[in-house]
Write a protein that holds these residues in place. Structure first.
Motif, PDB file in Angstrom:
ATOM      1  N   ASP A  58       0.834  -1.214   0.000  1.00 26.91           N
ATOM      2  CA  ASP A  58       0.000   0.000   0.000  1.00 26.91           C
ATOM      3  C   ASP A  58       0.861   1.255   0.000  1.00 26.91           C
ATOM      4  OD1 ASP A  58      -2.392  -1.376  -0.039  1.00 26.91           O
ATOM      5  OD2 ASP A  58      -2.589  -1.444   2.135  1.00 26.91           O
ATOM      6  N   LEU A  59       1.950   1.227   0.769  1.00 24.96           N
ATOM      7  CA  LEU A  59       2.845   2.382   0.811  1.00 24.96           C
ATOM      8  C   LEU A  59       3.487   2.625  -0.552  1.00 24.96           C
ATOM      9  CD1 LEU A  59       4.663   1.859   4.241  1.00 24.96           C
ATOM     10  CD2 LEU A  59       2.886   3.523   3.706  1.00 24.96           C
ATOM     11  N   LYS A  60       3.902   1.552  -1.198  1.00 22.76           N
ATOM     12  CA  LYS A  60       4.523   1.663  -2.518  1.00 22.76           C
ATOM     13  C   LYS A  60       3.542   2.207  -3.544  1.00 22.76           C
ATOM     14  CE  LYS A  60       7.169  -1.020  -5.885  1.00 22.76           C
ATOM     15  NZ  LYS A  60       7.680  -2.382  -6.239  1.00 22.76           N
ATOM     16  N   ALA A  61       2.277   1.781  -3.438  1.00 18.46           N
ATOM     17  CA  ALA A  61       1.254   2.225  -4.390  1.00 18.46           C
ATOM     18  C   ALA A  61       1.007   3.726  -4.304  1.00 18.46           C
ATOM     19  CB  ALA A  61      -0.050   1.470  -4.141  1.00 18.46           C
ATOM     20  N   PHE A 103      -2.159  24.966  22.375  1.00 19.22           N
ATOM     21  CA  PHE A 103      -2.590  24.988  20.975  1.00 19.22           C
ATOM     22  C   PHE A 103      -1.410  24.769  20.033  1.00 19.22           C
ATOM     23  CE2 PHE A 103      -6.794  26.352  22.036  1.00 19.22           C
ATOM     24  CZ  PHE A 103      -7.552  25.987  20.927  1.00 19.22           C
ATOM     25  N   PHE A 104      -0.242  25.282  20.414  1.00 21.45           N
ATOM     26  CA  PHE A 104       0.928  25.065  19.566  1.00 21.45           C
ATOM     27  C   PHE A 104       1.318  23.586  19.563  1.00 21.45           C
ATOM     28  CE2 PHE A 104       5.453  25.156  18.422  1.00 21.45           C
ATOM     29  CZ  PHE A 104       5.375  25.890  17.246  1.00 21.45           C
ATOM     30  N   PHE A 105       1.169  22.933  20.711  1.00 23.25           N
ATOM     31  CA  PHE A 105       1.429  21.492  20.785  1.00 23.25           C
ATOM     32  C   PHE A 105       0.463  20.735  19.883  1.00 23.25           C
ATOM     33  CE2 PHE A 105       0.695  17.393  23.153  1.00 23.25           C
ATOM     34  CZ  PHE A 105       1.875  16.792  22.735  1.00 23.25           C
ATOM     35  N   LEU A 106      -0.798  21.102  19.918  1.00 25.08           N
ATOM     36  CA  LEU A 106      -1.788  20.514  19.012  1.00 25.08           C
ATOM     37  C   LEU A 106      -1.369  20.703  17.561  1.00 25.08           C
ATOM     38  CD1 LEU A 106      -4.623  19.579  17.982  1.00 25.08           C
ATOM     39  CD2 LEU A 106      -5.444  21.882  18.505  1.00 25.08           C
ATOM     40  N   ALA A 107      -0.943  21.920  17.226  1.00 25.15           N
ATOM     41  CA  ALA A 107      -0.582  22.237  15.842  1.00 25.15           C
ATOM     42  C   ALA A 107       0.653  21.480  15.376  1.00 25.15           C
ATOM     43  CB  ALA A 107      -0.343  23.740  15.708  1.00 25.15           C
ATOM     44  N   ALA A 108       1.547  21.125  16.295  1.00 18.44           N
ATOM     45  CA  ALA A 108       2.805  20.468  15.923  1.00 18.44           C
ATOM     46  C   ALA A 108       2.677  18.958  15.801  1.00 18.44           C
ATOM     47  CB  ALA A 108       3.880  20.810  16.963  1.00 18.44           C
ATOM     48  N   LEU A 109       1.518  18.402  16.150  1.00 21.12           N
ATOM     49  CA  LEU A 109       1.339  16.949  16.139  1.00 21.12           C
ATOM     50  C   LEU A 109       1.183  16.405  14.721  1.00 21.12           C
ATOM     51  CD1 LEU A 109      -1.182  16.479  19.095  1.00 21.12           C
ATOM     52  CD2 LEU A 109       1.229  15.786  19.041  1.00 21.12           C
ATOM     53  N   PRO A 110       1.502  15.119  14.520  1.00 19.64           N
ATOM     54  CA  PRO A 110       1.258  14.481  13.212  1.00 19.64           C
ATOM     55  C   PRO A 110      -0.217  14.217  12.979  1.00 19.64           C
ATOM     56  CG  PRO A 110       2.105  12.873  14.784  1.00 19.64           C
ATOM     57  CD  PRO A 110       2.178  14.216  15.462  1.00 19.64           C
ATOM     58  N   SER A 111      -0.521  13.793  11.769  1.00 21.51           N
ATOM     59  CA  SER A 111      -1.898  13.458  11.408  1.00 21.51           C
ATOM     60  C   SER A 111      -2.288  12.105  11.987  1.00 21.51           C
ATOM     61  CB  SER A 111      -2.031  13.427   9.884  1.00 21.51           C
ATOM     62  OG  SER A 111      -3.334  13.089   9.483  1.00 21.51           O
ATOM     63  N   THR A 112      -3.580  11.843  12.005  1.00 23.99           N
ATOM     64  CA  THR A 112      -4.077  10.546  12.443  1.00 23.99           C
ATOM     65  C   THR A 112      -3.754   9.476  11.402  1.00 23.99           C
ATOM     66  OG1 THR A 112      -6.212  10.928  11.409  1.00 23.99           O
ATOM     67  CG2 THR A 112      -5.993  11.574  13.702  1.00 23.99           C
ATOM     68  N   VAL A 113      -3.859   8.232  11.812  1.00 21.61           N
ATOM     69  CA  VAL A 113      -3.650   7.128  10.874  1.00 21.61           C
ATOM     70  C   VAL A 113      -5.001   6.548  10.464  1.00 21.61           C
ATOM     71  CG1 VAL A 113      -2.592   4.882  10.495  1.00 21.61           C
ATOM     72  CG2 VAL A 113      -1.390   6.606  11.851  1.00 21.61           C
ATOM     73  N   ILE A 131      -3.205   6.092   2.744  1.00 20.19           N
ATOM     74  CA  ILE A 131      -2.486   5.129   3.589  1.00 20.19           C
ATOM     75  C   ILE A 131      -1.021   5.532   3.709  1.00 20.19           C
ATOM     76  CG2 ILE A 131      -1.689   2.730   3.722  1.00 20.19           C
ATOM     77  CD1 ILE A 131      -4.344   1.966   2.306  1.00 20.19           C
ATOM     78  N   PHE A 132      -0.421   5.946   2.587  1.00 17.51           N
ATOM     79  CA  PHE A 132       0.980   6.368   2.612  1.00 17.51           C
ATOM     80  C   PHE A 132       1.180   7.567   3.533  1.00 17.51           C
ATOM     81  CE2 PHE A 132       4.341   9.151   1.081  1.00 17.51           C
ATOM     82  CZ  PHE A 132       5.437   8.292   1.049  1.00 17.51           C
ATOM     83  N   ASN A 133       0.373   8.613   3.341  1.00 18.83           N
ATOM     84  CA  ASN A 133       0.551   9.836   4.119  1.00 18.83           C
ATOM     85  C   ASN A 133       0.238   9.642   5.595  1.00 18.83           C
ATOM     86  OD1 ASN A 133       1.284  12.192   2.308  1.00 18.83           O
ATOM     87  ND2 ASN A 133      -0.390  11.297   1.151  1.00 18.83           N
ATOM     88  N   ALA A 134      -0.824   8.912   5.894  1.00 17.95           N
ATOM     89  CA  ALA A 134      -1.185   8.680   7.292  1.00 17.95           C
ATOM     90  C   ALA A 134      -0.117   7.862   8.004  1.00 17.95           C
ATOM     91  CB  ALA A 134      -2.532   7.961   7.355  1.00 17.95           C
ATOM     92  N   SER A 135       0.478   6.897   7.310  1.00 14.19           N
ATOM     93  CA  SER A 135       1.499   6.051   7.916  1.00 14.19           C
ATOM     94  C   SER A 135       2.802   6.808   8.143  1.00 14.19           C
ATOM     95  CB  SER A 135       1.764   4.821   7.030  1.00 14.19           C
ATOM     96  OG  SER A 135       0.585   4.065   6.852  1.00 14.19           O
ATOM     97  N   ILE A 136       3.196   7.614   7.171  1.00 13.66           N
ATOM     98  CA  ILE A 136       4.464   8.338   7.258  1.00 13.66           C
ATOM     99  C   ILE A 136       4.388   9.497   8.240  1.00 13.66           C
ATOM    100  CG2 ILE A 136       6.100   9.743   5.936  1.00 13.66           C
ATOM    101  CD1 ILE A 136       6.227   6.738   5.380  1.00 13.66           C
TER     102      ILE A 136
END
Length: 326
Positions: A58-61, A103-113, A131-136
């Motif tokens: 999925d990541l490769k795709a 709020f800055f801590f919230l803003a600096a977090l990664p996205s959900t998977v 899938i690629f973006n959420a995983s990375i």
């Protein structure tokens, strides 16, 4: 008629806060069976299972669509923090600093998977790219989030980069690597029981939320703020989400002219923030800086609940639009 389903995990978050207020004494237990020990072990298992479920096919795709990936991660790790950073000159008091920092801590977090991928699936967007973006995103966040926070915590609070990165490596990266290594043997098992593993993830997060708020109630952290603080958090979450959503939509549809499937992926992956990573990072980053965990957590929780509610509505509307198109 469109049905809006109330997420049971969101309800669980508020139940955890109520229990922490009524009965905070569980947070005082020390030793092998303390909540700190249980959640630290639980966090490692969360990311171990995450490694087991990573699909390289999925990541490769999704790898080739670099413009979409760039937009998502610039939105997650640059746009979000900059939108909060512009309000720093207006911070004057200690409580305003606490508010801004949360709020800055919230803003600096990664996205959900999981929820990003689910929403893209409902909206009929580009699934491999989602899938690629959420995983990375979570892996990037292990490096970028502490860097952002270190810029401001080093000014007024103790911040040990070495301790933070060592803890993140031991609790996140190492279990993920171990999971990836063992994926050929246990990957099918992890995907077969993904619902059960997701429930385990949520239980650990609820324990972290309970512990954080229980500590804050015991230390009377919330006695330092009034009702306007909480109203400001709700309004801040709505404004932040609205700005990010609009800017990603405008960039994807008007400037970059992505096809509709890529627009959907950019919007849902770029506008989300991970409560899982937030709970883990907060536990590690804020342990020694003297800030109230409850106040740090509150914007993340509200944003999580708000993004699920709003994203569900938007995803269903996109789905209807795609059905009409097809």
């Amino acid at each position: 008629m469109m049905k809006i389903k109330i997420d049971s995990f969101v309800i669980g978050l508020f139940v955890a806060i109520i229990l922490a207020y009524i009965y905070p004494n569980l947070a005082l237990i020390e030793g092998r069976y303390s909540l700190d020990s249980i959640t630290t072990l639980g966090i490692s298992f969360i990311f171990f299972f995450y490694g087991l479920k990573l699909s390289f096919s999925d990541l490769k795709a999704g790898l080739s669509n670099w413009k979409l990936h760039l937009l998502v991660h610039l939105s997650t790790f640059i746009l979000f923090p900059l939108l909060v950073l512009i309000f720093l000159p207006f911070v004057k008091t200690e409580i305003q600093q606490q508010f801004w920092l949360s709020f800055f801590f919230l803003a600096a977090l990664p996205s959900t998977v999981s929820s990003s991928v689910v929403m893209v699936s409902i909206a009929k967007g580009n699934m491999p790219a989602a899938i690629f973006n959420a995983s990375i995103s979570g892996i990037i966040g292990v490096i970028v989030t502490p860097l952002w926070m270190g810029l401001f915590l080093t000014v007024d609070h103790e911040f040990d980069f070495g301790h933070v990165y060592l803890s993140l490596f031991l609790e996140i990266i190492l279990p993920v690597i171990l999971g990836v290594v063992l994926q050929p043997y246990f990957g099918k098992w992890a995907r077969k029981f993904s619902k059960g593993l997701s429930t385990f993830d949520k239980i650990i997060i609820l324990l972290i939320v309970y512990k954080s708020f229980a500590d804050s109630f015991i230390e009377k952290i919330f006695d330092t703020v009034d009702v306007w603080y909480f109203i400001a958090v709700f309004l801040g979450v709505i404004v932040l989400f609205g700005l990010v959503y609009f800017l990603i939509w405008y960039s994807a549809s008007k400037l970059l002219k992505f096809p509709i499937e890529d627009q959907i992926t950019a919007i849902f992956c770029g506008s989300k923030k991970s409560l899982t990573h937030g709970s883990v990072f907060a536990k590690i980053i804020f342990t020694h800086v003297g800030l109230g965990f409850g106040l740090v957590f509150f914007p993340i929780m509200i944003y999580h609940a708000f993004q699920i509610f709003v994203a569900s509505i938007i995803a269903q509307r996109y789905a209807k639009r795609m059905d009409v198109k097809n």
